[in-house]
Design a protein around this motif. Sequence first.
Motif, short mmCIF file in Angstrom:
data_model
loop_
_atom_site.label_atom_id
_atom_site.label_comp_id
_atom_site.label_asym_id
_atom_site.label_seq_id
_atom_site.Cartn_x
_atom_site.Cartn_y
_atom_site.Cartn_z
N ALA A 44 0.80 -1.23 0.00
CA ALA A 44 0.00 0.00 0.00
C ALA A 44 0.83 1.28 0.00
O ALA A 44 0.26 2.37 -0.06
CB ALA A 44 -0.93 0.02 1.22
N GLY A 45 2.15 1.17 0.05
CA GLY A 45 2.99 2.35 0.11
C GLY A 45 2.81 3.27 -1.09
O GLY A 45 2.50 2.83 -2.20
N LEU A 46 3.01 4.58 -0.87
CA LEU A 46 2.81 5.59 -1.91
C LEU A 46 4.11 6.32 -2.22
O LEU A 46 5.06 6.30 -1.44
CB LEU A 46 1.76 6.61 -1.45
CG LEU A 46 0.36 6.09 -1.16
CD1 LEU A 46 -0.48 7.20 -0.55
CD2 LEU A 46 -0.29 5.54 -2.41
N ASP A 47 4.11 6.98 -3.36
CA ASP A 47 5.22 7.87 -3.72
C ASP A 47 4.86 9.29 -3.29
O ASP A 47 3.75 9.78 -3.56
CB ASP A 47 5.46 7.84 -5.23
CG ASP A 47 5.95 6.48 -5.71
OD1 ASP A 47 6.66 5.81 -4.93
OD2 ASP A 47 5.60 6.09 -6.84
N ARG A 48 5.79 9.95 -2.63
CA ARG A 48 5.55 11.34 -2.21
C ARG A 48 5.25 12.21 -3.43
O ARG A 48 5.92 12.12 -4.45
CB ARG A 48 6.76 11.89 -1.48
CG ARG A 48 6.99 11.31 -0.10
CD ARG A 48 8.18 11.99 0.55
NE ARG A 48 8.49 11.45 1.86
CZ ARG A 48 7.94 11.86 3.00
NH1 ARG A 48 7.05 12.84 2.98
NH2 ARG A 48 8.29 11.31 4.15
N GLY A 49 4.24 13.08 -3.27
CA GLY A 49 3.90 14.01 -4.33
C GLY A 49 2.91 13.47 -5.34
O GLY A 49 2.41 14.23 -6.18
N SER A 50 2.60 12.18 -5.28
CA SER A 50 1.63 11.61 -6.22
C SER A 50 0.21 11.99 -5.82
O SER A 50 -0.04 12.43 -4.69
CB SER A 50 1.76 10.08 -6.26
OG SER A 50 1.44 9.52 -5.00
N VAL A 51 -0.73 11.83 -6.76
CA VAL A 51 -2.13 12.16 -6.46
C VAL A 51 -2.68 11.32 -5.32
O VAL A 51 -3.31 11.86 -4.38
CB VAL A 51 -3.00 12.01 -7.73
CG1 VAL A 51 -4.48 12.19 -7.38
CG2 VAL A 51 -2.57 13.01 -8.80
N PRO A 52 -2.48 9.99 -5.31
CA PRO A 52 -2.95 9.20 -4.16
C PRO A 52 -2.33 9.65 -2.83
O PRO A 52 -2.99 9.61 -1.79
CB PRO A 52 -2.52 7.77 -4.51
CG PRO A 52 -2.45 7.75 -6.00
CD PRO A 52 -1.94 9.11 -6.36
N TYR A 53 -1.07 10.11 -2.89
CA TYR A 53 -0.43 10.58 -1.67
C TYR A 53 -1.17 11.78 -1.10
O TYR A 53 -1.44 11.83 0.11
CB TYR A 53 1.03 10.95 -1.97
CG TYR A 53 1.71 11.68 -0.83
CD1 TYR A 53 2.22 10.99 0.26
CD2 TYR A 53 1.84 13.08 -0.85
CE1 TYR A 53 2.84 11.66 1.29
CE2 TYR A 53 2.46 13.76 0.18
CZ TYR A 53 2.96 13.05 1.26
OH TYR A 53 3.57 13.72 2.29
N TRP A 54 -1.51 12.75 -1.94
CA TRP A 54 -2.18 13.95 -1.45
C TRP A 54 -3.62 13.64 -1.02
O TRP A 54 -4.14 14.28 -0.10
CB TRP A 54 -2.15 15.04 -2.50
CG TRP A 54 -0.79 15.64 -2.64
CD1 TRP A 54 0.05 15.56 -3.71
CD2 TRP A 54 -0.08 16.39 -1.63
NE1 TRP A 54 1.24 16.21 -3.45
CE2 TRP A 54 1.18 16.72 -2.18
CE3 TRP A 54 -0.39 16.79 -0.34
CZ2 TRP A 54 2.12 17.45 -1.46
CZ3 TRP A 54 0.56 17.52 0.38
CH2 TRP A 54 1.79 17.85 -0.19
N ILE A 55 -4.26 12.66 -1.67
CA ILE A 55 -5.58 12.24 -1.20
C ILE A 55 -5.48 11.66 0.21
O ILE A 55 -6.29 11.96 1.09
CB ILE A 55 -6.19 11.20 -2.17
CG1 ILE A 55 -6.49 11.85 -3.52
CG2 ILE A 55 -7.46 10.58 -1.57
CD1 ILE A 55 -6.98 10.87 -4.57
N ALA A 56 -4.45 10.83 0.42
CA ALA A 56 -4.25 10.24 1.74
C ALA A 56 -3.94 11.31 2.78
O ALA A 56 -4.41 11.23 3.93
CB ALA A 56 -3.12 9.22 1.68
N VAL A 57 -3.18 12.34 2.39
CA VAL A 57 -2.86 13.43 3.32
C VAL A 57 -4.12 14.21 3.70
O VAL A 57 -4.32 14.56 4.87
CB VAL A 57 -1.81 14.37 2.70
CG1 VAL A 57 -1.68 15.65 3.53
CG2 VAL A 57 -0.46 13.67 2.59
N VAL A 58 -4.99 14.47 2.73
CA VAL A 58 -6.25 15.18 3.01
C VAL A 58 -7.09 14.38 3.99
O VAL A 58 -7.66 14.93 4.96
CB VAL A 58 -7.03 15.45 1.71
CG1 VAL A 58 -8.43 15.94 2.02
CG2 VAL A 58 -6.29 16.46 0.84
N LEU A 59 -7.18 13.07 3.77
CA LEU A 59 -7.94 12.23 4.69
C LEU A 59 -7.32 12.25 6.09
O LEU A 59 -8.04 12.27 7.09
CB LEU A 59 -7.99 10.79 4.17
CG LEU A 59 -8.86 10.54 2.93
CD1 LEU A 59 -8.70 9.11 2.44
CD2 LEU A 59 -10.32 10.82 3.25
#
Length: 235
Positions: A44-59
């Motif tokens: 489930a790990g993400l790349d910093r700066g990717s769209v899924p990353y920022w979605i996860a940060v908003v959540l």
Amino acid sequence: MSRQPPWLLWATLPAVLLVIAFGLWLHLERIGPTPVDQSWLEFAGLDRGSVPYWIAVVLAEVGGGTGVVICTALFTGVFVLRRRLRSALFLVTTMLAGIAASEILKAIVTRLRPGDQLYESLGFSYPSGHSMGAAALAMSLAIIACRRHQLRGPAAQEAEAQAQAPRMGFHWSFILAGIWILGMMWSRTALQVHWLTDTIAGAFIGIAVAVLVDEFWTLTAQKTRSPRFALWLAG
């Protein structure tokens, strides 16, 4: 006033006991990540700066302490303004009970978070407070929406005529609640600030607390000797 289905009430006890037992096992055996935890974190790990990353940060921001307080206060204010005091009381007590249960368990288990976090998070890891808060809030609102819907339906009138307390049925709001809970669980693991089992435990606690607190206020309304107080709790 409709009550929870018996199977749901009975399911909360083993779910809570499982969360507690697993937490105590983690504490006593000094267990870090399980194989499932480690495999899921790598998947489930993400790349910093990717769209899924920022979605996860908003959540993560919405589901954090400040976000939960704001959301709870907003919904509570709406319920109070609409004179749905029972809903407001139910929501506030559910969130307070959920936070207390989560923090007590964190202090007992003292599980460490994953090492390579993509989003700064402090404190112990088990259970996930974000997942608990999301589950408690979403489940509470779904129960409120479901009960409001049933109070307007023919099933409630039929049950009232037979002097029976109707049981809560399915409502589309439970689907939205499930999506929100799963989204928050994904966010916490994708940002590598929680193990998968942390988020499962948090979700179980949030759902169980919402169910049990709702049942408590329902039984209180049914057994109170004050008709005015019972009417207030039923609102």
